[in-house]
Design a protein around this motif. Structure first.
Motif, PDB file in Angstrom:
ATOM      1  N   ASN A 131     -12.803  -0.826  -4.282  1.00  0.00           N
ATOM      2  CA  ASN A 131     -14.115  -1.351  -4.641  1.00  0.00           C
ATOM      3  C   ASN A 131     -15.155  -0.617  -3.819  1.00  0.00           C
ATOM      4  N   SER A 132     -16.402  -0.718  -4.225  1.00  0.00           N
ATOM      5  CA  SER A 132     -17.476  -0.191  -3.388  1.00  0.00           C
ATOM      6  C   SER A 132     -17.602  -1.084  -2.166  1.00  0.00           C
ATOM      7  N   LEU A 133     -18.210  -0.561  -1.109  1.00  0.00           N
ATOM      8  CA  LEU A 133     -18.402  -1.349   0.100  1.00  0.00           C
ATOM      9  C   LEU A 133     -19.216  -2.599  -0.198  1.00  0.00           C
ATOM     10  N   ARG A 134     -20.239  -2.471  -1.032  1.00  0.00           N
ATOM     11  CA  ARG A 134     -21.048  -3.646  -1.380  1.00  0.00           C
ATOM     12  C   ARG A 134     -20.199  -4.705  -2.086  1.00  0.00           C
ATOM     13  N   GLU A 135     -19.369  -4.299  -3.024  1.00  0.00           N
ATOM     14  CA  GLU A 135     -18.518  -5.254  -3.730  1.00  0.00           C
ATOM     15  C   GLU A 135     -17.570  -5.968  -2.771  1.00  0.00           C
ATOM     16  N   VAL A 136     -17.030  -5.228  -1.829  1.00  0.00           N
ATOM     17  CA  VAL A 136     -16.112  -5.827  -0.851  1.00  0.00           C
ATOM     18  C   VAL A 136     -16.827  -6.860   0.003  1.00  0.00           C
ATOM     19  N   LEU A 137     -18.009  -6.512   0.506  1.00  0.00           N
ATOM     20  CA  LEU A 137     -18.742  -7.439   1.368  1.00  0.00           C
ATOM     21  C   LEU A 137     -19.236  -8.660   0.604  1.00  0.00           C
ATOM     22  N   VAL A 138     -19.731  -8.446  -0.618  1.00  0.00           N
ATOM     23  CA  VAL A 138     -20.184  -9.577  -1.438  1.00  0.00           C
ATOM     24  C   VAL A 138     -19.005 -10.486  -1.768  1.00  0.00           C
ATOM     25  N   SER A 139     -17.852  -9.900  -2.035  1.00  0.00           N
ATOM     26  CA  SER A 139     -16.650 -10.689  -2.324  1.00  0.00           C
ATOM     27  C   SER A 139     -16.225 -11.501  -1.107  1.00  0.00           C
ATOM     28  N   PHE A 140     -16.303 -10.892   0.059  1.00  0.00           N
ATOM     29  CA  PHE A 140     -15.956 -11.598   1.296  1.00  0.00           C
ATOM     30  C   PHE A 140     -16.908 -12.771   1.526  1.00  0.00           C
ATOM     31  N   ILE A 141     -18.188 -12.540   1.328  1.00  0.00           N
ATOM     32  CA  ILE A 141     -19.182 -13.607   1.498  1.00  0.00           C
ATOM     33  C   ILE A 141     -18.929 -14.732   0.494  1.00  0.00           C
ATOM     34  N   ALA A 142     -18.604 -14.388  -0.747  1.00  0.00           N
ATOM     35  CA  ALA A 142     -18.311 -15.404  -1.754  1.00  0.00           C
ATOM     36  C   ALA A 142     -17.058 -16.196  -1.385  1.00  0.00           C
ATOM     37  N   PHE A 143     -16.070 -15.522  -0.837  1.00  0.00           N
ATOM     38  CA  PHE A 143     -14.835 -16.169  -0.371  1.00  0.00           C
ATOM     39  C   PHE A 143     -15.167 -17.197   0.716  1.00  0.00           C
ATOM     40  N   LEU A 144     -16.051 -16.819   1.632  1.00  0.00           N
ATOM     41  CA  LEU A 144     -16.466 -17.723   2.703  1.00  0.00           C
ATOM     42  C   LEU A 144     -17.240 -18.910   2.137  1.00  0.00           C
ATOM     43  N   HIS A 145     -18.141 -18.647   1.202  1.00  0.00           N
ATOM     44  CA  HIS A 145     -18.898 -19.720   0.539  1.00  0.00           C
ATOM     45  C   HIS A 145     -17.955 -20.718  -0.116  1.00  0.00           C
ATOM     46  N   MET A 146     -16.946 -20.193  -0.779  1.00  0.00           N
ATOM     47  CA  MET A 146     -15.983 -21.025  -1.487  1.00  0.00           C
ATOM     48  C   MET A 146     -15.306 -22.015  -0.553  1.00  0.00           C
ATOM     49  N   LEU A 147     -15.095 -21.606   0.682  1.00  0.00           N
ATOM     50  CA  LEU A 147     -14.377 -22.438   1.647  1.00  0.00           C
ATOM     51  C   LEU A 147     -15.300 -23.347   2.455  1.00  0.00           C
ATOM     52  N   GLY A 148     -16.599 -23.298   2.203  1.00  0.00           N
ATOM     53  CA  GLY A 148     -17.503 -24.244   2.845  1.00  0.00           C
ATOM     54  C   GLY A 148     -17.904 -23.893   4.263  1.00  0.00           C
ATOM     55  N   ARG A 149     -18.481 -22.726   4.461  1.00  0.00           N
ATOM     56  CA  ARG A 149     -18.969 -22.279   5.781  1.00  0.00           C
ATOM     57  C   ARG A 149     -17.895 -22.433   6.858  1.00  0.00           C
ATOM     58  N   PRO A 150     -16.810 -21.693   6.749  1.00  0.00           N
ATOM     59  CA  PRO A 150     -15.708 -21.828   7.700  1.00  0.00           C
ATOM     60  C   PRO A 150     -15.993 -21.129   9.027  1.00  0.00           C
ATOM     61  N   LEU A 151     -15.082 -21.360   9.959  1.00  0.00           N
ATOM     62  CA  LEU A 151     -15.054 -20.620  11.210  1.00  0.00           C
ATOM     63  C   LEU A 151     -14.220 -19.366  10.964  1.00  0.00           C
ATOM     64  N   VAL A 152     -14.764 -18.192  11.270  1.00  0.00           N
ATOM     65  CA  VAL A 152     -14.062 -16.925  11.046  1.00  0.00           C
ATOM     66  C   VAL A 152     -13.313 -16.551  12.325  1.00  0.00           C
ATOM     67  N   ILE A 153     -12.027 -16.330  12.204  1.00  0.00           N
ATOM     68  CA  ILE A 153     -11.167 -16.096  13.361  1.00  0.00           C
ATOM     69  C   ILE A 153     -10.457 -14.760  13.221  1.00  0.00           C
ATOM     70  N   GLY A 154     -10.404 -13.994  14.310  1.00  0.00           N
ATOM     71  CA  GLY A 154      -9.697 -12.723  14.309  1.00  0.00           C
ATOM     72  C   GLY A 154      -9.322 -12.328  15.724  1.00  0.00           C
ATOM     73  N   HIS A 155      -8.451 -11.331  15.834  1.00  0.00           N
ATOM     74  CA  HIS A 155      -7.978 -10.876  17.145  1.00  0.00           C
ATOM     75  C   HIS A 155      -8.728  -9.608  17.550  1.00  0.00           C
ATOM     76  N   ASN A 156      -9.415  -9.677  18.652  1.00  0.00           N
ATOM     77  CA  ASN A 156     -10.244  -8.575  19.163  1.00  0.00           C
ATOM     78  C   ASN A 156     -11.418  -8.272  18.237  1.00  0.00           C
ATOM     79  N   ILE A 157     -11.894  -9.275  17.528  1.00  0.00           N
ATOM     80  CA  ILE A 157     -12.988  -9.052  16.581  1.00  0.00           C
ATOM     81  C   ILE A 157     -14.347  -8.956  17.266  1.00  0.00           C
TER      82      ILE A 157
END
Length: 246
Positions: free
Chosen positions: A76-102
């Motif tokens: 996908n284009s970078l924009r499509e990837v980022l918009v998809s990620f944001i939509a995924f987060l919206h779908m889950l109701g403003r979650p806490l984003v967790i990662g290792h060394n992020i």
């Protein structure tokens, strides 16, 4: 949906694979998982893959197509990837984003990409904050005599398993399992919570008030309408959109 048992806080585990480790590196793979929901998307980077990164991750770019371990992957284009990620987060109701060394790596890379496409505000409004499990694990396991706090080592020591590291989707799945074993308290989570605006501070930003449960908003339809997959028509492609929602 993955949640913190004590607070009901929705959780999303997130990871990037990039063209290298420098400040100008670009996103090649973005993966996120929350319970049984997962997102796994690929981007053809504009800059060259560094040799070390290509060796570790298995990514190669040839004629503007992306290959993973010599297999063509849909991109996908970078924009499509980022918009998809944001939509995924919206779908889950403003979650806490967790990662290792992020805090030191993934979030700065993500913030730079969001700024480039003027999407930072949309991302910030889609999450309740971020937590880095590297300093979190160091605090929780400081008396356990561990030689390394790399995610692979923590998963091996605490879960007794090895996994395919340096693949973003496998990394976030392993981190989700690791986090379930760690079970940090809400107080510890709040102490390590940060945002893209505060991540450069050495100490995690102190919460201004008690952690509040964000509003749940199921936006599956919005997510489906937002994502646009640009699948390659190469003959050796199997036609499966495994890079999208799994």
């Amino acid at each position: 949906m993955q949640t913190s048992e004590e607070s009901g806080q929705p959780l999303v585990f997130f990871d990037l694979e990039t063209t290298g480790l420098g400040q100008s590196c670009e996103i090649v793979q973005l993966a996120a998982v929350s319970g049984g929901h997962s997102l796994n998307l690929y981007v053809v980077p504009r800059c060259r893959m560094q040799r070390g990164a290509a060796k570790v991750t298995g990514f190669r770019v040839r004629r503007q197509r992306l290959y993973l371990h010599r297999q063509l992957v849909p991109t996908n284009s970078l924009r499509e990837v980022l918009v998809s990620f944001i939509a995924f987060l919206h779908m889950l109701g403003r979650p806490l984003v967790i990662g290792h060394n992020i805090r030191r790596f993934d979030c700065p890379v993500l913030a730079r990409a969001l700024d480039e496409l003027d999407l930072r505000a949309e991302f910030e409004s889609s999450v309740s904050g971020c937590v880095d499990t590297l300093p979190l694990a160091r605090e929780m396991l400081k008396d356990h005599g561990l030689q390394s706090f790399r995610q692979e080592n923590l998963v091996r020591e605490l879960l007794g398993v090895n996994y395919k590291a340096h693949d973003a989707l496998e990394d976030v799945r392993a981190l989700q399992a690791l986090y379930s074993v760690l079970q940090p308290t809400p107080e510890l989570i709040c102490r390590h919570k940060f945002t893209l605006d505060t991540m450069e501070n050495k100490a995690a930003a102190k919460p201004k008030g008690p952690c509040r449960l964000p509003e749940q908003r199921p936006l599956w339809e919005h997510f489906r309408q937002t994502v646009k997959v640009t699948e390659s028509k190469a003959e050796d492609h199997d036609g499966e959109l495994h890079g999208l929602l799994m």
